[in-house]
Write a protein that holds these residues in place. Structure first.
Motif, PDB file in Angstrom:
ATOM      1  N   LYS A 128     -44.589  69.160  67.936  1.00  0.00           N
ATOM      2  CA  LYS A 128     -44.205  68.594  66.646  1.00  0.00           C
ATOM      3  C   LYS A 128     -45.460  68.048  65.976  1.00  0.00           C
ATOM      4  O   LYS A 128     -46.368  67.545  66.640  1.00  0.00           O
ATOM      5  N   ASP A 129     -45.479  68.088  64.649  1.00  0.00           N
ATOM      6  CA  ASP A 129     -46.729  67.802  63.956  1.00  0.00           C
ATOM      7  C   ASP A 129     -47.013  66.320  63.759  1.00  0.00           C
ATOM      8  O   ASP A 129     -47.663  65.925  62.790  1.00  0.00           O
ATOM      9  N   GLU A 130     -46.519  65.491  64.650  1.00  0.00           N
ATOM     10  CA  GLU A 130     -46.973  64.106  64.701  1.00  0.00           C
ATOM     11  C   GLU A 130     -47.501  63.765  66.092  1.00  0.00           C
ATOM     12  O   GLU A 130     -47.762  62.606  66.393  1.00  0.00           O
ATOM     13  N   THR A 131     -47.679  64.794  66.933  1.00  0.00           N
ATOM     14  CA  THR A 131     -48.152  64.602  68.293  1.00  0.00           C
ATOM     15  C   THR A 131     -49.631  64.940  68.370  1.00  0.00           C
ATOM     16  O   THR A 131     -50.053  66.031  67.959  1.00  0.00           O
ATOM     17  N   GLU A 132     -50.410  64.021  68.917  1.00  0.00           N
ATOM     18  CA  GLU A 132     -51.860  64.221  68.960  1.00  0.00           C
ATOM     19  C   GLU A 132     -52.262  65.267  69.990  1.00  0.00           C
ATOM     20  O   GLU A 132     -51.749  65.297  71.109  1.00  0.00           O
ATOM     21  N   LEU A 133     -53.186  66.114  69.592  1.00  0.00           N
ATOM     22  CA  LEU A 133     -53.803  67.099  70.464  1.00  0.00           C
ATOM     23  C   LEU A 133     -55.285  67.103  70.128  1.00  0.00           C
ATOM     24  O   LEU A 133     -55.674  67.359  68.984  1.00  0.00           O
ATOM     25  N   ALA A 134     -56.104  66.780  71.105  1.00  0.00           N
ATOM     26  CA  ALA A 134     -57.537  66.640  70.848  1.00  0.00           C
ATOM     27  C   ALA A 134     -58.108  67.913  70.235  1.00  0.00           C
ATOM     28  O   ALA A 134     -57.827  69.023  70.676  1.00  0.00           O
ATOM     29  N   GLY A 135     -58.897  67.744  69.177  1.00  0.00           N
ATOM     30  CA  GLY A 135     -59.507  68.870  68.494  1.00  0.00           C
ATOM     31  C   GLY A 135     -58.647  69.479  67.407  1.00  0.00           C
ATOM     32  O   GLY A 135     -59.069  70.406  66.719  1.00  0.00           O
ATOM     33  N   SER A 136     -57.433  68.958  67.244  1.00  0.00           N
ATOM     34  CA  SER A 136     -56.517  69.445  66.215  1.00  0.00           C
ATOM     35  C   SER A 136     -56.153  68.270  65.321  1.00  0.00           C
ATOM     36  O   SER A 136     -56.263  67.110  65.722  1.00  0.00           O
ATOM     37  N   ARG A 137     -55.701  68.544  64.111  1.00  0.00           N
ATOM     38  CA  ARG A 137     -55.332  67.455  63.215  1.00  0.00           C
ATOM     39  C   ARG A 137     -53.824  67.374  63.044  1.00  0.00           C
ATOM     40  O   ARG A 137     -53.120  68.375  63.120  1.00  0.00           O
ATOM     41  N   LEU A 138     -53.341  66.164  62.819  1.00  0.00           N
ATOM     42  CA  LEU A 138     -51.950  65.961  62.456  1.00  0.00           C
ATOM     43  C   LEU A 138     -51.755  66.354  60.999  1.00  0.00           C
ATOM     44  O   LEU A 138     -52.611  66.100  60.158  1.00  0.00           O
ATOM     45  N   HIS A 139     -50.606  66.936  60.705  1.00  0.00           N
ATOM     46  CA  HIS A 139     -50.274  67.287  59.321  1.00  0.00           C
ATOM     47  C   HIS A 139     -49.172  66.393  58.763  1.00  0.00           C
ATOM     48  O   HIS A 139     -49.113  66.166  57.555  1.00  0.00           O
ATOM     49  N   LEU A 140     -48.264  65.929  59.643  1.00  0.00           N
ATOM     50  CA  LEU A 140     -47.247  64.950  59.268  1.00  0.00           C
ATOM     51  C   LEU A 140     -46.354  65.416  58.119  1.00  0.00           C
ATOM     52  O   LEU A 140     -45.746  64.613  57.422  1.00  0.00           O
ATOM     53  N   ASP A 177     -41.541  70.324  71.609  1.00  0.00           N
ATOM     54  CA  ASP A 177     -41.877  68.913  71.470  1.00  0.00           C
ATOM     55  C   ASP A 177     -41.110  68.279  70.315  1.00  0.00           C
ATOM     56  O   ASP A 177     -40.934  68.885  69.258  1.00  0.00           O
ATOM     57  N   ALA A 178     -40.670  67.021  70.519  1.00  0.00           N
ATOM     58  CA  ALA A 178     -39.919  66.322  69.471  1.00  0.00           C
ATOM     59  C   ALA A 178     -40.074  64.820  69.652  1.00  0.00           C
ATOM     60  O   ALA A 178     -40.330  64.332  70.757  1.00  0.00           O
ATOM     61  N   TRP A 179     -39.944  64.112  68.551  1.00  0.00           N
ATOM     62  CA  TRP A 179     -39.909  62.649  68.547  1.00  0.00           C
ATOM     63  C   TRP A 179     -38.618  62.211  67.872  1.00  0.00           C
ATOM     64  O   TRP A 179     -38.078  62.916  67.020  1.00  0.00           O
ATOM     65  N   ASP A 180     -38.140  61.024  68.231  1.00  0.00           N
ATOM     66  CA  ASP A 180     -36.883  60.517  67.676  1.00  0.00           C
ATOM     67  C   ASP A 180     -37.079  59.068  67.259  1.00  0.00           C
ATOM     68  O   ASP A 180     -37.197  58.174  68.091  1.00  0.00           O
TER      69      ASP A 180
END
Length: 534
Positions: free
Chosen positions: A140-152, A233-236
């Motif tokens: 999911k696009d709020e999860t950090e992954l080193a070397g990648s950016r969040l788009h939110l 992946d998901a957040w709630d």
């Protein structure tokens, strides 16, 4: 300063392969015959040079193409079993998942970023003994992954810096063999229960392209429901796992607050969000929780849940929403069918009512929601080194209005509201003195149509539409309790309808054991929506 929207072509030039933060893993938890890694101290992995993405055409041999559809029917646990048995390689699994993604993404629009090259490089040298060896995975696009950016889900992604760390839960999952190959769409800043953004467009439900997959984890749920991956992946934070799970016919567990690692850096005043997944099978969610759960003070570990319990439960049933609304006929039929099923299985089922002042809770949660928007705007602006005024000029109208209204809630007023949460929590948990589980709808209606709820709707209209749609799930986020959405019904037009089962704090084992039993009684994992890779 104008903000640049990311290109929406079939494949972007991806950032460098993520680096981990230097931690390594040792084996201490056993999943059957498998060793599940537990967190220890890191070692660096080399940064993999990434070029432009490989074209999907020609990647699969005819034999692999024939097998790809069979692999799509496997859950993550089954995929890893095939890898360990040598029946398929991690690279073959990944290429099949990419092929499935490319086959349906044009209709669903579920990616915010593709990380195909990094994933292929990782798969080529991957260890094949892990608990989830070689399983393709989407973030999911709020999860950090080193070397990648969040788009939110926002146009401000153009100025987001590259992450320097990988979320601890994802690092643990990667060590167990999951292979991240993309980021999925979400509502802007995760604020809405649909996934329609100015930055990334409309994400659609594979069960009906005219309807939403839900949100904010809408891209994740669409990807799993469409057979691209078995779990994602998901957040709630107010239902963002359970709502898309309900809309897409999936399993969606929101764990107890603190059960999984990772905190809400945008609003630490009250950690609303839980990090986990959406999945097609109960065993995948159960096995993942056994892998990633953290120690919790005063609560026993969940451990590995392998199937139903013989214990018969005391189950309370409430249909009324927090604002006192009744669900639609389709959802009411789902509730009635579930009651008959539970009683047929020998559980004690009785009517229940919310044991708290739900109107007072809603008033408090509204202030928390507005304050969250305001504080997140401040912290994001600082994170991207921009003025707040410039930053919010490029967000969606609803996000901008929420941040502006939240500005009127002082720190003192927010403290008072937050202090009342413990009162709501005490009242909520009191029901579990006489009940093991409480069942309710996830949503008041089946999935809403595209365009009904999004960030361009005026806030007054948006609030009314939200209250008439998503009015059950935020309670467990505020009080920190676990809840799960299970796909037990379909509407008269064939749209999925999930039902929510909630338990006392730390009660994930009870929920998963019940989920296993309901899955056996009413199997759902093999259902295929109209949009499925050919």
């Amino acid at each position: 300063m104008g903000l640049r929207r990311y290109d929406q072509g079939p494949q972007r030039a991806d950032p460098p392969q993520p680096q981990h933060d230097g931690r390594s893993w040792s084996s201490s938890f056993h999943l059957g015959e498998l060793t599940m890694p537990t967190y220890q101290d890191p070692s660096r992995r080399s940064v993999l040079k990434v070029g432009s993405a490989l074209a999907v055409g020609g990647v699969l041999t005819p034999l692999q193409a024939r097998a790809a559809d069979d692999w799509a029917d496997l859950d993550a646990t089954g995929m890893a079993e095939q890898v360990r048995a040598g029946a398929v390689s991690p690279l073959e699994l990944l290429d099949a998942a990419i092929a499935r993604a490319e086959a349906v993404n044009g209709r669903l629009n579920l990616f915010s970023e593709k990380l195909y090259d990094q994933a292929r490089a990782r798969a080529a040298g991957m260890e094949t003994r892990g608990a989830f060896a070689g399983v393709p995975y989407l973030l999911k696009d709020e999860t950090e992954l080193a070397g990648s950016r969040l788009h939110l889900g926002s146009k401000i992604d153009a100025v987001m810096p590259l992450s320097t760390r990988t979320d601890p839960t994802i690092a643990r999952m990667e060590a167990a063999g999951f292979n991240v190959f993309g980021r999925t769409t979400m509502s802007e800043f995760g604020a809405l229960p649909t996934t329609e953004t100015a930055a990334y467009g409309v994400t659609r439900n594979p069960w009906s392209l005219d309807h939403t997959p839900g949100g904010s984890s809408g891209g994740a749920a669409a990807a799993v429901a469409a057979g691209i991956v078995p779990m994602a992946d998901a957040w709630d934070g107010a239902g963002s796992i359970r709502i898309p799970a309900s809309n897409c016919g999936l399993v969606g567990l929101k764990p107890t607050r603190g059960r999984t690692t990772g905190s809400d850096k945008w609003f630490p005043e009250l950690s609303l969000a839980s990090h986990f997944c959406v999945s097609r099978s109960v065993r995948d969610s159960a096995n993942l929780l056994a892998l990633v759960e953290s120690e919790m003070e005063g609560l026993p570990a969940v451990g590995r849940v392998q199937g139903p319990s013989r214990r018969r439960l005391r189950i309370g049933v409430t249909s009324s929403s927090l604002s006192g609304r009744s669900p639609s006929p389709d959802v009411a039929a789902a509730m009635a069918g579930a009651v008959r099923l539970l009683e047929g299985l020998g559980h004690q089922v009785r009517e229940a009512v919310w044991p708290l002042d739900t109107r007072a809770f809603q008033a408090d949660f509204t202030q928390i929601y507005l304050a969250y928007g305001d504080r997140m705007a401040d912290r994001l602006a600082a994170h991207v080194n921009m003025s707040r005024k410039v930053m919010i000029a490029d967000v969606e109208p609803a996000s901008r209005t929420v941040a502006t209204m939240g500005r009127m809630i002082s720190e003192a007023a927010l403290r008072k509201v937050l202090s009342r949460v413990s009162t709501h929590a005490s009242a909520y948990y009191s029901q579990f003195a006489g009940l093991d589980v409480v069942m309710s709808p996830v949503l008041l209606t089946p999935p809403v149509g595209i365009g009904v709820i999004n960030g361009s709707v005026p806030l007054g209209d948006l609030a009314q539409r939200l209250t008439g749609y998503a009015d059950y799930t935020m309670l467990q986020n505020a009080v920190g309790g676990p809840a799960i959405s299970l796909p037990l019904h379909q509407s008269s037009t064939g749209l999925p309808i999930g039902l929510q089962f909630a338990a006392d704090r730390g009660g994930e084992r009870t929920l998963l054991e019940l989920a296993f039993e309901l899955e056996q009684a009413r199997p759902w994992a093999k259902r295929r929506p109209p949009v499925w890779p050919a």
